[in-house]
Design a protein around this motif. Sequence first.
Motif, short mmCIF file in Angstrom:
data_model
loop_
_atom_site.label_atom_id
_atom_site.label_comp_id
_atom_site.label_asym_id
_atom_site.label_seq_id
_atom_site.Cartn_x
_atom_site.Cartn_y
_atom_site.Cartn_z
N ALA A 56 41.42 45.83 38.87
CA ALA A 56 40.69 44.73 39.51
C ALA A 56 40.82 43.44 38.71
CB ALA A 56 39.21 45.11 39.68
N MET A 57 40.73 43.54 37.39
CA MET A 57 40.89 42.35 36.55
C MET A 57 42.31 41.81 36.63
SD MET A 57 38.37 40.88 35.10
CE MET A 57 39.36 39.83 34.04
N ASN A 58 43.29 42.72 36.66
CA ASN A 58 44.68 42.29 36.72
C ASN A 58 45.01 41.61 38.05
OD1 ASN A 58 45.08 43.30 34.18
ND2 ASN A 58 46.20 45.11 34.83
N HIS A 59 44.30 42.00 39.10
CA HIS A 59 44.48 41.34 40.39
C HIS A 59 43.91 39.92 40.33
CE1 HIS A 59 44.70 40.64 44.66
NE2 HIS A 59 43.39 40.51 44.75
N TYR A 60 42.78 39.77 39.66
CA TYR A 60 42.11 38.48 39.56
C TYR A 60 42.83 37.55 38.58
CZ TYR A 60 38.34 35.32 37.92
OH TYR A 60 37.59 34.24 37.54
N ALA A 61 43.15 38.07 37.40
CA ALA A 61 43.82 37.28 36.36
C ALA A 61 45.05 38.06 35.88
CB ALA A 61 42.86 37.01 35.20
N PRO A 62 46.16 37.99 36.63
CA PRO A 62 47.35 38.79 36.31
C PRO A 62 47.82 38.56 34.88
CG PRO A 62 47.58 37.75 38.45
CD PRO A 62 46.36 37.16 37.83
N PRO A 63 48.14 39.61 34.15
CA PRO A 63 48.66 39.46 32.78
C PRO A 63 49.91 38.60 32.72
CG PRO A 63 48.01 41.74 33.16
CD PRO A 63 47.91 41.04 34.48
#
Length: 370
Positions: A11-18
Amino acid sequence: MSIRGVELIKAMNHYAPPSLAVDNDRIGLQVGDPEAEVKGVLVTLDVNEEVVDEAIQRNANWIIAHHAVIFHPLKAVRTDQPAGRMFAKLLKHDINVYVAHTNLDAADEGVNVVLAEKLGLQHLRVLISYREEKLKKLVVTVPVSHHEQVLDAVCAAGAGWIGKYSHCTFNVEGTGTFMPREGTSPFIGQQGELEKVQEIRLETILPDHLQEQVIQAMLAAHPYEEVAYDLYPLELKGKKLGFGRIGQLPEQTTLLDFARTVKQSYQLDGLKAVGEWSNPVRRVAILGGSGGRYIHEAKQAGADVYITGDIDYHTAQEAEAIGLNLLDVGHHVEHHVVDRVRHILQRQLGEAVSVFASRVNTNPFRFIGG
C-alpha cells in the motif's frame, strides 16, 4: 481479517513508489519482519523513543516514518544511550519501522503537494526533476463479453492515463483461435477442438511502477485460464518526476502578507524571511526539508518566493543577491504530510487495521517572542 506487513508495504509503495526515491536514499523496511501481522500503524515524521512509547500505548506494531531511523551505518547499539534504548524497545515490543523519504517528497500526494495545497497554489509542476517516468504499453486480447470488465479493471489499477485524461485505450475486434489440450479447464471451448472466438485487442499505456498491480487487475478480471498479453517498453517519455513544486497564487500579494499567510497555514511559531516586505509575490516554489542548495533552480523557474527549510547565512545572502525572496519555515514543516499518509493508508487498508497520526512533536526548535 488480519493483514501482514507485505500488504502494508504494498500500500505504501503504491502511494509513494520506491522508484521515485533518489539514488542511495535510506528507504523501505528498516526494522522488523515484512511477514509480521499488522495490529496497528502509527504514522510519524521522525522516530524517537517518545514516538516508540506512543506506538506501544496505541498497540501499533508498525511505524511509518518520513525520516530514516537508520541513516548512517550503526557502529554500536548501546542501551545506555538514547539511540540504543530506542532500538532495544523497538525489538522488545516487535515494532516494525518502514521509511518513505524522498519518494514521499516526490509523490503526487506527498510532502510538497500537501504544503502547496495548504497555500492554495494552482497549476503545480515539479520544481526539481531528476528523472522521467518510464512508460509501457499493455496489449491483451479479451472475449467481447468481458471487454468492458477488463478495461475498467486495468484503468482502475492506474493504466490508461495520458495527461489529465483517464481510460485512454485503443480497441479493435478480431478472431482469436486456440485448442484446449489435456489438463485444461477452458472458459470457452472443448478439449481437442479448435475454437474460434470473437475477441477485442485492448491496448493501453501504463507507468512502469504500476506494472504489477495493473497486470494482477487484468488477470483477475479476465475470464481465460491462460491469458494472452504483451508488454512493450516505450520510447515515449512520461511525466517529470522529482521533488519540490512550483505554482501560482490566485492573486498577487506582498512578501509580508504572504509570510503571514504561510505562518498561519503551517501553524508556525515563527519563520525567517529574505527580501523586502513590499516585494510582489505570485509565483511560489516549495521544497520541504533542506532545500537551500536549490535557490538558483527556484529563481530560474520564475519563483517570486522560495519556501524551504534549514537556510544558512551565506545561502540567504546569495538569494538576496540574485533577487529571490526566501521564507525559511524550518525542516519540521514536513510533518503536515503525516495526516495525508494516515488518510491514504486507512483508505487503502480499510477496516482491517487502525492507522494513527502521531501526536508527538519531534521538532527540536522552540521560539521565543520579543
